[in-house]
Design a protein around this motif. Structure first.
Motif, mmCIF file in Angstrom:
data_model
loop_
_atom_site.group_PDB
_atom_site.id
_atom_site.type_symbol
_atom_site.label_atom_id
_atom_site.label_comp_id
_atom_site.label_asym_id
_atom_site.label_seq_id
_atom_site.Cartn_x
_atom_site.Cartn_y
_atom_site.Cartn_z
ATOM 1 N N VAL A 33 0.857 -1.188 0.000
ATOM 2 C CA VAL A 33 0.000 0.000 0.000
ATOM 3 C C VAL A 33 0.890 1.234 0.000
ATOM 4 C CG1 VAL A 33 -1.753 1.298 1.239
ATOM 5 C CG2 VAL A 33 -1.866 -1.206 1.170
ATOM 6 N N LEU A 34 0.663 2.094 -1.008
ATOM 7 C CA LEU A 34 1.545 3.251 -1.185
ATOM 8 C C LEU A 34 0.752 4.546 -1.132
ATOM 9 C CD1 LEU A 34 3.371 1.816 -4.296
ATOM 10 C CD2 LEU A 34 4.366 1.953 -2.008
ATOM 11 N N TYR A 35 1.390 5.574 -0.658
ATOM 12 C CA TYR A 35 0.830 6.904 -0.688
ATOM 13 C C TYR A 35 0.913 7.375 -2.144
ATOM 14 C CZ TYR A 35 -0.015 11.658 1.038
ATOM 15 O OH TYR A 35 -0.530 12.895 1.281
ATOM 16 N N ALA A 36 -0.240 7.731 -2.734
ATOM 17 C CA ALA A 36 -0.294 8.003 -4.175
ATOM 18 C C ALA A 36 0.707 9.071 -4.607
ATOM 19 C CB ALA A 36 -1.708 8.420 -4.570
ATOM 20 N N ALA A 37 0.853 10.102 -3.785
ATOM 21 C CA ALA A 37 1.780 11.178 -4.125
ATOM 22 C C ALA A 37 3.227 10.665 -4.172
ATOM 23 C CB ALA A 37 1.658 12.321 -3.132
#
Lengths: 320, 289
Positions: free
Chosen positions: B37-41
């Motif tokens: 799970v990644l921070y989109a930015a």
């Protein structure tokens, strides 16, 4: 040779069968029925003429793929003399789906290259149904460079369902081989006359079809994707191939109107396969004319002219 | 979500929900390869390369060009060239409607964007495929913009770089699209005659008529990690040869092994890599007037 009739030729097939029976009866009977035979023959010819005058794109595709249609070597044998086949790409193998070699055209040395399909099952397999692998295109390029070195004009004959979509072909760089030919052919310093004699199957056809004059036999087809392939993508069903053939615009008149070919070579009534000798003779005349139009050009002018032609392909609008 | 969906590997699941990355999904996103799970930015800052596993997600053409070129002095080439429906092509939809939809979905007028500008001060023309525009397919407009880009490079003594992402020729333009293969290559021979470098960057996917025309004609040819590159599509090959394709078949690493590529370059390293390569091939910054 036994005739093979296509689905849409059924009425003609029935007539010709009747003519055959009458001939047989004629030999045995005392009554003269030669007039009747002649009448039926005229009728069959007329029907054929009418059928072939308004073939749709899918019917044309079937004629272009006809099992008895003359292939490259059938034309080479009839149009050229002193043909000596030259084999191999010097790197990997000799691809029999492409043939090529030195020959004479009206006594003048030249290079001849073409796709080659097989006639019987064994030959079909040996020639991979006319679908080249990278070594086929590399052989073709080697022969073109040979022609260039000795100032010989090049004649190519296009007749392939497409480049072979196989594991080995991909491993050896099918894309690179096709791209390389397009690139190198744009710079060849000798005249290149291309004739699509049967199926012009996408990139696999184009890889030997970049030329100064591009001709198409009347019932040949030239396409970005096979009608079956297009149908299975757009309609998820290969059975829609006739519709696909129509919208893809693959026939000679259509391509002439789009400025993508330079001329159409008329076929004898009923298609090239009915009268291969006559077909070869007609084609020879067109090749002579095409070559005559290019021979006066200096190599630089020839290359410049070809490049201008190539970069002019396409239809688009300009908006400010 | 059923138990079956849960056990399917993410790569297969992606095919089912192909439109997923079209939709802005808010703050969080999941790596397609490692499920992190990644921070989109963060993902965008990394040019859509997963910071955990290095998986290269597809990236839009404008975002890529934005990251590639110096901010000053960019000029778009060929934006005035627009598609026409020369064949009046219609299957379940009209070609003209498909074009409109693609424009609406992407904000672009065609599948190739060409910018002239500077790359670490070196003069370049960069052509980049927009895969989201009809699968990055090559029709008359793509061919013409490509050629205008090459011409600009010749006139202004620039290096030329093309970043490919394409399913191949555009069926809806028939043989007109096939001829773009010959057209683009003819332009490249002129670039070669002018002794200017062409670097070809292949990204996921580079197939068919794009793969088999200019893609491998670069003076240097590189690919992004994991990119699918080939002439025929894997499904077509499987149907033809009736055997299972080898592991990693037609992936960039496979092509490198077979000798088809010069190198594999990580997207985050592409800008300095291009600058160094162009410089080694003799490209110099233009004198400032």
């Amino acid at each position: 040779m036994k005739r093979i009739f296509l689905e849409f030729e059924r009425s003609v097939a029935e007539l010709e069968e009747k003519i055959g029976e009458l001939r047989y009866a004629h030999d045995a009977s005392a009554v003269d029925i030669s007039e009747e035979i002649e009448r039926l023959e005229k009728k069959a010819h007329k029907q054929l003429e009418e059928l072939y005058a308004r073939l749709d794109a899918w019917q044309t595709t079937q004629v272009a793929r006809h099992p008895l249609r003359p292939y490259t070597l059938d034309y080479v044998q009839r149009i050229f003399t002193d043909f000596e086949e030259l084999h191999g790409d010097r790197h990997f193998a000799d691809d029999k789906a492409i043939v090529g070699g030195l020959a004479r055209f009206d006594g003048r040395p030249c290079m001849v290259i073409g796709h080659q399909k097989g006639r019987d099952t064994k030959e079909k397999i040996a020639r991979n149904f006319g679908m080249p692998r990278p070594e086929g295109y590399r052989k073709a390029l080697r022969l073109m460079k040979l022609a260039e070195k000795f100032g010989l004009p090049i004649f190519t004959f296009v007749d392939t369902p497409g480049a072979y979509p196989g594991i080995d072909a991909e491993e050896r760089g099918q894309s690179e081989a096709i791209g390389r030919n397009l690139y190198e052919m744009a710079m060849l310093r000798v005249p290149v006359v291309v004739t699509v004699i049967g199926e012009g199957g996408s990139g696999g056809a184009l890889a030997i079809a970049v030329g100064d004059t591009v001709l198409m036999l009347q019932h040949a087809v030239y396409s970005v994707i096979s009608p079956e392939g297009c149908a299975s993508i757009l309609w998820k069903s290969a059975e829609k191939a006739p519709e696909a053939a129509e919208i893809l615009g693959i026939t000679a008149p259509k391509l002439l109107s789009l400025g993508l070919i330079d001329g159409i070579v008329p076929e004898p009534v009923g298609g090239a396969h009915r009268e291969p000798e006559k077909m070869a003779e007609i084609l020879k005349g067109h090749l002579q004319q095409a070559l005559a139009g290019l021979e006066g050009l200096a190599p630089e002018a020839l290359v410049e002219r070809r490049q201008q032609r190539l970069v002019s392909y396409g239809r688009f609008a300009e908006r400010s | 979500m059923s138990w079956l969906d849960k056990i399917l590997p993410p790569r297969i699941r992606r095919e089912v929900s192909g439109a997923r990355h079209n939709v802005p999904e808010g703050l969080w996103t999941k790596c397609e390869a490692c499920d992190e799970v990644l921070y989109a930015a963060d993902l965008d800052r990394e040019l859509r390369v997963c910071p955990k596993c290095g998986h290269h997600h597809r990236i839009r053409a404008r975002a890529r060009l934005e990251a590639l070129l110096d901010p000053e002095g960019r000029v778009e080439i060929g934006a005035e060239v627009r598609p026409v429906d020369a064949l009046k092509f219609k299957d379940s939809k009209r070609y003209t409607d498909r074009l409109k939809e693609a424009t609406k979905a992407t904000g672009e007028s065609e599948a190739l964007i060409v910018l002239a500008g500077r790359l670490e001060t070196l003069p370049v023309v960069a052509a980049c495929f927009e895969f989201e525009f009809m699968g990055g397919s090559m029709g008359s407009v793509v061919g013409e913009r490509f050629v205008r880009g090459v011409r600009h490079a010749i006139e202004h003594r620039c290096g030329f770089v093309c970043i490919a992402a394409s399913g191949g020729a555009r069926m809806q333009e028939g043989v007109l699209s096939l001829m773009q293969m010959a057209k683009t290559n003819a332009a490249l021979t002129q670039l070669a005659q002018a002794r200017l470098p062409f670097v070809s960057v292949l990204t996921d996917p580079t197939m068919g008529g794009v793969s088999a025309s200019f893609a491998f004609m670069g003076d240097v040819v590189v690919a992004e990690p994991g990119a699918l590159i080939g002439f025929a599509g894997p499904r077509v090959i499987e149907q033809t040869v009736r055997q299972t394709l080898p592991e990693g078949f037609q992936r960039a690493e496979f092509l490198l092994e077979k000798g088809a590529l010069d190198a594999i370059v990580d997207r985050r390293r592409l800008r300095p890599w291009l600058a160094r390569t162009f410089s080694l091939l003799g490209l110099r910054p233009h004198e400032v007037a």
